[in-house]
Write a protein that holds these residues in place. Structure first.
Motif, PDB file in Angstrom:
ATOM      1  N   ALA A   1      20.191 -11.683 -10.858  1.00 41.76           N
ATOM      2  CA  ALA A   1      20.898 -12.236  -9.695  1.00 41.76           C
ATOM      3  C   ALA A   1      21.012 -11.229  -8.557  1.00 41.76           C
ATOM      4  O   ALA A   1      21.048 -11.606  -7.386  1.00 41.76           O
ATOM      5  CB  ALA A   1      22.282 -12.722 -10.107  1.00 41.76           C
ATOM      6  N   SER A   2      21.036  -9.957  -8.891  1.00 43.22           N
ATOM      7  CA  SER A   2      21.155  -8.934  -7.840  1.00 43.22           C
ATOM      8  C   SER A   2      19.897  -8.840  -6.993  1.00 43.22           C
ATOM      9  O   SER A   2      19.916  -8.232  -5.929  1.00 43.22           O
ATOM     10  CB  SER A   2      21.482  -7.571  -8.449  1.00 43.22           C
ATOM     11  N   MET A   3      18.807  -9.441  -7.449  1.00 42.83           N
ATOM     12  CA  MET A   3      17.589  -9.449  -6.633  1.00 42.83           C
ATOM     13  C   MET A   3      17.770 -10.266  -5.367  1.00 42.83           C
ATOM     14  O   MET A   3      16.944 -10.197  -4.465  1.00 42.83           O
ATOM     15  CB  MET A   3      16.411  -9.991  -7.443  1.00 42.83           C
ATOM     16  N   ALA A   4      18.832 -11.040  -5.267  1.00 47.65           N
ATOM     17  CA  ALA A   4      19.098 -11.817  -4.060  1.00 47.65           C
ATOM     18  C   ALA A   4      19.761 -10.987  -2.956  1.00 47.65           C
ATOM     19  O   ALA A   4      19.898 -11.472  -1.838  1.00 47.65           O
ATOM     20  CB  ALA A   4      19.977 -13.016  -4.400  1.00 47.65           C
ATOM     21  N   ARG A   5      20.154  -9.797  -3.268  1.00 46.52           N
ATOM     22  CA  ARG A   5      20.842  -8.956  -2.283  1.00 46.52           C
ATOM     23  C   ARG A   5      19.825  -8.165  -1.457  1.00 46.52           C
ATOM     24  O   ARG A   5      19.017  -7.418  -2.021  1.00 46.52           O
ATOM     25  CB  ARG A   5      21.786  -7.989  -2.980  1.00 46.52           C
ATOM     26  N   ALA A   6      19.909  -8.271  -0.158  1.00 43.67           N
ATOM     27  CA  ALA A   6      18.984  -7.529   0.708  1.00 43.67           C
ATOM     28  C   ALA A   6      19.119  -6.024   0.487  1.00 43.67           C
ATOM     29  O   ALA A   6      18.140  -5.286   0.589  1.00 43.67           O
ATOM     30  CB  ALA A   6      19.229  -7.889   2.168  1.00 43.67           C
ATOM     31  N   GLY A   7      20.328  -5.572   0.187  1.00 43.57           N
ATOM     32  CA  GLY A   7      20.553  -4.141  -0.014  1.00 43.57           C
ATOM     33  C   GLY A   7      19.864  -3.580  -1.252  1.00 43.57           C
ATOM     34  O   GLY A   7      19.792  -2.360  -1.413  1.00 43.57           O
ATOM     35  N   GLN A   8      19.349  -4.468  -2.118  1.00 41.55           N
ATOM     36  CA  GLN A   8      18.637  -4.035  -3.313  1.00 41.55           C
ATOM     37  C   GLN A   8      17.257  -3.471  -2.962  1.00 41.55           C
ATOM     38  O   GLN A   8      16.656  -2.747  -3.751  1.00 41.55           O
ATOM     39  CB  GLN A   8      18.487  -5.242  -4.259  1.00 41.55           C
ATOM     40  N   TYR A   9      16.782  -3.776  -1.774  1.00 46.20           N
ATOM     41  CA  TYR A   9      15.397  -3.462  -1.416  1.00 46.20           C
ATOM     42  C   TYR A   9      15.301  -2.262  -0.478  1.00 46.20           C
ATOM     43  O   TYR A   9      16.110  -2.110   0.437  1.00 46.20           O
ATOM     44  CB  TYR A   9      14.737  -4.685  -0.787  1.00 46.20           C
ATOM     45  N   ASP A  10      14.289  -1.447  -0.722  1.00 51.86           N
ATOM     46  CA  ASP A  10      14.105  -0.215   0.044  1.00 51.86           C
ATOM     47  C   ASP A  10      13.046  -0.351   1.123  1.00 51.86           C
ATOM     48  O   ASP A  10      13.064   0.406   2.104  1.00 51.86           O
ATOM     49  CB  ASP A  10      13.690   0.911  -0.908  1.00 51.86           C
TER      50      ASP A  10
ATOM     51  N   TYR B   1       9.971 -12.531   5.312  1.00 53.10           N
ATOM     52  CA  TYR B   1       9.818 -11.106   5.073  1.00 53.10           C
ATOM     53  C   TYR B   1       9.646 -10.819   3.589  1.00 53.10           C
ATOM     54  O   TYR B   1      10.345 -11.391   2.749  1.00 53.10           O
ATOM     55  CB  TYR B   1      11.047 -10.344   5.569  1.00 53.10           C
ATOM     56  N   CYS B   2       8.758  -9.892   3.310  1.00 54.71           N
ATOM     57  CA  CYS B   2       8.559  -9.397   1.959  1.00 54.71           C
ATOM     58  C   CYS B   2       9.333  -8.088   1.810  1.00 54.71           C
ATOM     59  O   CYS B   2       9.452  -7.316   2.781  1.00 54.71           O
ATOM     60  CB  CYS B   2       7.066  -9.165   1.740  1.00 54.71           C
ATOM     61  N   ALA B   3       9.840  -7.839   0.607  1.00 55.98           N
ATOM     62  CA  ALA B   3      10.609  -6.624   0.372  1.00 55.98           C
ATOM     63  C   ALA B   3      10.321  -6.081  -1.025  1.00 55.98           C
ATOM     64  O   ALA B   3      10.016  -6.850  -1.936  1.00 55.98           O
ATOM     65  CB  ALA B   3      12.099  -6.899   0.528  1.00 55.98           C
ATOM     66  N   ALA B   4      10.439  -4.776  -1.172  1.00 52.04           N
ATOM     67  CA  ALA B   4      10.229  -4.113  -2.462  1.00 52.04           C
ATOM     68  C   ALA B   4      11.407  -3.192  -2.740  1.00 52.04           C
ATOM     69  O   ALA B   4      11.889  -2.493  -1.834  1.00 52.04           O
ATOM     70  CB  ALA B   4       8.928  -3.310  -2.442  1.00 52.04           C
TER      71      ALA B   4
ATOM     72  N   SER C   1       0.846  -1.189   0.000  1.00 52.55           N
ATOM     73  CA  SER C   1       0.000   0.000   0.000  1.00 52.55           C
ATOM     74  C   SER C   1       0.880   1.236   0.000  1.00 52.55           C
ATOM     75  O   SER C   1       2.078   1.157   0.230  1.00 52.55           O
ATOM     76  CB  SER C   1      -0.936   0.005   1.204  1.00 52.55           C
ATOM     77  N   GLY C   2       0.281   2.365  -0.276  1.00 50.36           N
ATOM     78  CA  GLY C   2       1.024   3.618  -0.322  1.00 50.36           C
ATOM     79  C   GLY C   2       1.335   4.049  -1.744  1.00 50.36           C
ATOM     80  O   GLY C   2       1.306   5.229  -2.066  1.00 50.36           O
ATOM     81  N   ARG C   3       1.693   3.092  -2.558  1.00 46.66           N
ATOM     82  CA  ARG C   3       1.894   3.339  -3.978  1.00 46.66           C
ATOM     83  C   ARG C   3       1.931   2.001  -4.694  1.00 46.66           C
ATOM     84  O   ARG C   3       2.153   0.967  -4.068  1.00 46.66           O
ATOM     85  CB  ARG C   3       3.169   4.133  -4.244  1.00 46.66           C
ATOM     86  N   THR C   4       1.750   2.030  -5.991  1.00 48.22           N
ATOM     87  CA  THR C   4       1.792   0.792  -6.740  1.00 48.22           C
ATOM     88  C   THR C   4       3.219   0.246  -6.786  1.00 48.22           C
ATOM     89  O   THR C   4       4.186   1.006  -6.864  1.00 48.22           O
ATOM     90  CB  THR C   4       1.273   1.000  -8.169  1.00 48.22           C
ATOM     91  N   VAL C   5       3.323  -1.072  -6.690  1.00 50.02           N
ATOM     92  CA  VAL C   5       4.644  -1.707  -6.744  1.00 50.02           C
ATOM     93  C   VAL C   5       4.836  -2.470  -8.044  1.00 50.02           C
ATOM     94  O   VAL C   5       5.722  -3.308  -8.150  1.00 50.02           O
ATOM     95  CB  VAL C   5       4.859  -2.641  -5.526  1.00 50.02           C
ATOM     96  N   SER C   6       4.009  -2.161  -9.048  1.00 52.03           N
ATOM     97  CA  SER C   6       4.078  -2.909 -10.306  1.00 52.03           C
ATOM     98  C   SER C   6       5.429  -2.780 -11.001  1.00 52.03           C
ATOM     99  O   SER C   6       5.826  -3.667 -11.760  1.00 52.03           O
ATOM    100  CB  SER C   6       2.954  -2.454 -11.240  1.00 52.03           C
ATOM    101  N   THR C   7       6.143  -1.698 -10.760  1.00 49.74           N
ATOM    102  CA  THR C   7       7.448  -1.523 -11.407  1.00 49.74           C
ATOM    103  C   THR C   7       8.604  -1.910 -10.492  1.00 49.74           C
ATOM    104  O   THR C   7       9.761  -1.786 -10.862  1.00 49.74           O
ATOM    105  CB  THR C   7       7.635  -0.066 -11.859  1.00 49.74           C
ATOM    106  N   TYR C   8       8.279  -2.369  -9.305  1.00 50.91           N
ATOM    107  CA  TYR C   8       9.303  -2.726  -8.333  1.00 50.91           C
ATOM    108  C   TYR C   8       9.696  -4.202  -8.458  1.00 50.91           C
ATOM    109  O   TYR C   8       8.892  -5.046  -8.837  1.00 50.91           O
ATOM    110  CB  TYR C   8       8.778  -2.508  -6.907  1.00 50.91           C
ATOM    111  N   ALA C   9      10.926  -4.487  -8.100  1.00 51.19           N
ATOM    112  CA  ALA C   9      11.312  -5.863  -7.829  1.00 51.19           C
ATOM    113  C   ALA C   9      10.771  -6.220  -6.440  1.00 51.19           C
ATOM    114  O   ALA C   9      10.844  -5.406  -5.519  1.00 51.19           O
ATOM    115  CB  ALA C   9      12.821  -6.011  -7.859  1.00 51.19           C
ATOM    116  N   MET C  10      10.226  -7.406  -6.341  1.00 51.57           N
ATOM    117  CA  MET C  10       9.668  -7.864  -5.065  1.00 51.57           C
ATOM    118  C   MET C  10      10.377  -9.141  -4.641  1.00 51.57           C
ATOM    119  O   MET C  10      10.565 -10.048  -5.453  1.00 51.57           O
ATOM    120  CB  MET C  10       8.165  -8.138  -5.214  1.00 51.57           C
ATOM    121  N   GLY C  11      10.750  -9.202  -3.390  1.00 50.45           N
ATOM    122  CA  GLY C  11      11.485 -10.361  -2.915  1.00 50.45           C
ATOM    123  C   GLY C  11      10.937 -10.915  -1.621  1.00 50.45           C
ATOM    124  O   GLY C  11      10.214 -10.233  -0.890  1.00 50.45           O
ATOM    125  N   TRP C  12      11.277 -12.158  -1.382  1.00 50.08           N
ATOM    126  CA  TRP C  12      11.002 -12.811  -0.103  1.00 50.08           C
ATOM    127  C   TRP C  12      12.338 -13.242   0.504  1.00 50.08           C
ATOM    128  O   TRP C  12      13.187 -13.831  -0.190  1.00 50.08           O
ATOM    129  CB  TRP C  12      10.114 -14.039  -0.278  1.00 50.08           C
TER     130      TRP C  12
END
Length: 126
Positions: free
Chosen positions: A105-114, A94-97, A25-36
């Motif tokens: 492969a960089s989607m595996a890095r926790a630092g990629q997520y805000d 945990y979910c992350a965006a 919520s807050g904004r659309t995440v359609s353009t975001y990478a999403m991770g678990w």
């Protein structure tokens, strides 16, 4: 700002299935990478799965073939279908965006997520 709320955790027997949801919520995440990611007691947080805006997916070796990540942009929600669960899968999930990653492969890095959710507990009994 993006708020993420996970749900769907619980207690399941080994070999069972769960589906986790992450509602944004807050904004659309359609353009975001999403991770678990997940974190078990006494262990570091580890990558589980991720999906980018064009639905390319990436998985940790430990969950390949058992877990499936998907996204529903109309619902601003990401899912993690977990099948054939093992006791070692027990953790807080945990979910992350995050913004567009430089590589899959960089989607595996926790630092990629805000943005991060508060987590949902998954317990697997043997």
């Amino acid at each position: 700002q993006v708020q993420l709320v996970e749900s769907g955790g619980g207690l399941v027997q080994a070999g069972g299935s769960l589906r986790l949801s992450c509602a944004a919520s807050g904004r659309t995440v359609s353009t975001y990478a999403m991770g678990w990611f997940r974190q078990a007691p006494g262990k570091e947080r580890e990558f589980v799965a991720a999906v980018n805006r064009i639905r390319s997916t990436y998985y940790a070796d430990s969950v390949k073939g058992r877990f499936t990540i998907s996204r529903d942009n109309a619902k601003n929600t990401v899912y993690l279908q977990m099948n054939n669960l093992k006791p070692e899968d027990a953790a807080v999930y945990y979910c992350a965006a995050g913004s567009t990653p430089p590589s899959i492969a960089s989607m595996a890095r926790a630092g990629q997520y805000d943005y991060w959710g508060q987590g949902t507990q998954v317990t697997v009994s043997s």
